[in-house]
Design a protein around this motif. Structure first.
Motif: not given
Length: 269
Positions: A103-106, A152-153
């Motif tokens: 998913g999208h990275k944080t 991390v996502t």
């Protein structure tokens, strides 16, 4: 707490203190952080880490768990630090290890303080975000704090937030800079004064190599392993003479339990 944990590190026994006459030592190097880190481990006489391979006790009146945890309590820390593999040893009822979430990275880089409720801390360096928890609290009572990498996502962060697990986001940089940033947040955001570094061998080796450990607390179990391929209590990988800068000053020596020896050293660099 030590059950599964003893594979990688984490153990009220009557004790007899040995008198010591110690020579004066040079002043210790000043530290930028105030938080103290003590590497607290237990090993066989030949320096091996895994208790299931050790020879049995001659006098089994006190178990490895009892001795380790009694010493742990005397050190009066705010909690302990471990690596991902050590935390995963708690088992699927407590924590499950999976591949990192897609998913999208944080973009969320602030510390999240979950449901601590005044509990001591169980800090795990899980940089890729592989561990998934059932509760914010371990069966032994510690509140979980995950140290995460910046890649991390956001979905993984939200999972931790919903459960109540705290997390710290490392500031990108060198390995030393990233670890120092995590420890700075741990000290200031969670009001921590003293933490125990309790495994595994590689995590302890990394912290010692980076000069982040102030004291070494080593319990020697009165038994042997003998297998050359079993891990040592402290290990470093891919570096020549990685711990040569660490000079040890003996500050205490105590016999505890049924023949264990508890050694404590200040570390000078």
């Amino acid at each position: 707490q030590l059950g599964a944990y003893l594979e990688y590190g984490r153990g009220a026994a009557a004790s007899h203190r040995t008198s010591l006459r110690l020579s004066p030592s040079p002043p210790r190097q000043k530290r930028r952080r105030k938080m103290k880190i003590t590497c607290h481990m237990i090993m066989s006489v030949d320096g091996r880490l895994l208790p299931k391979y050790w020879s049995p006790l001659y006098n089994a009146s006190s178990s490895v768990t009892e001795v380790y945890e009694a010493a742990d309590a005397k050190l009066s820390a705010d909690g302990w630090i471990v690596g991902r593999k050590t935390m995963a040893e708690y088992g699927a009822d407590v924590v499950e290890e999976k591949e990192p979430m897609e998913g999208h990275k944080t973009m969320q880089t602030n510390t999240f303080i979950g449901k601590r409720e005044g509990r001591p801390l169980a800090v795990v360096f899980d940089i890729q975000g592989r561990l998934h928890y059932k509760s914010p609290t371990l069966p032994s009572g510690e509140h979980i704090v995950a140290v995460l990498g910046s890649h991390v996502t956001r979905a993984y962060q939200k999972e931790l937030e919903e459960i109540g697990v705290s997390y710290i986001m490392r500031t990108p940089g060198s390995k030393l800079e990233e670890t120092q940033s995590a420890l700075k947040h741990l000290e200031h955001d969670f009001n921590v004064k003293h933490m125990l570094l309790e495994g595994g061998a590689i995590t302890c080796g990394n912290f010692l190599q980076m000069g982040l450990v102030d004291e070494l607390s080593m319990i020697v179990y009165p038994g042997l392993d003998g297998e050359s391929d079993h891990p040592s209590v402290i290990e470093c990988q891919g570096v020549v003479e990685p711990l040569k800068k660490n000079r040890l000053e003996l500050i205490d020596c105590e016999t505890i339990g049924s023949g264990y020896v508890w050694l404590r050293y200040n570390i000078h660099r």
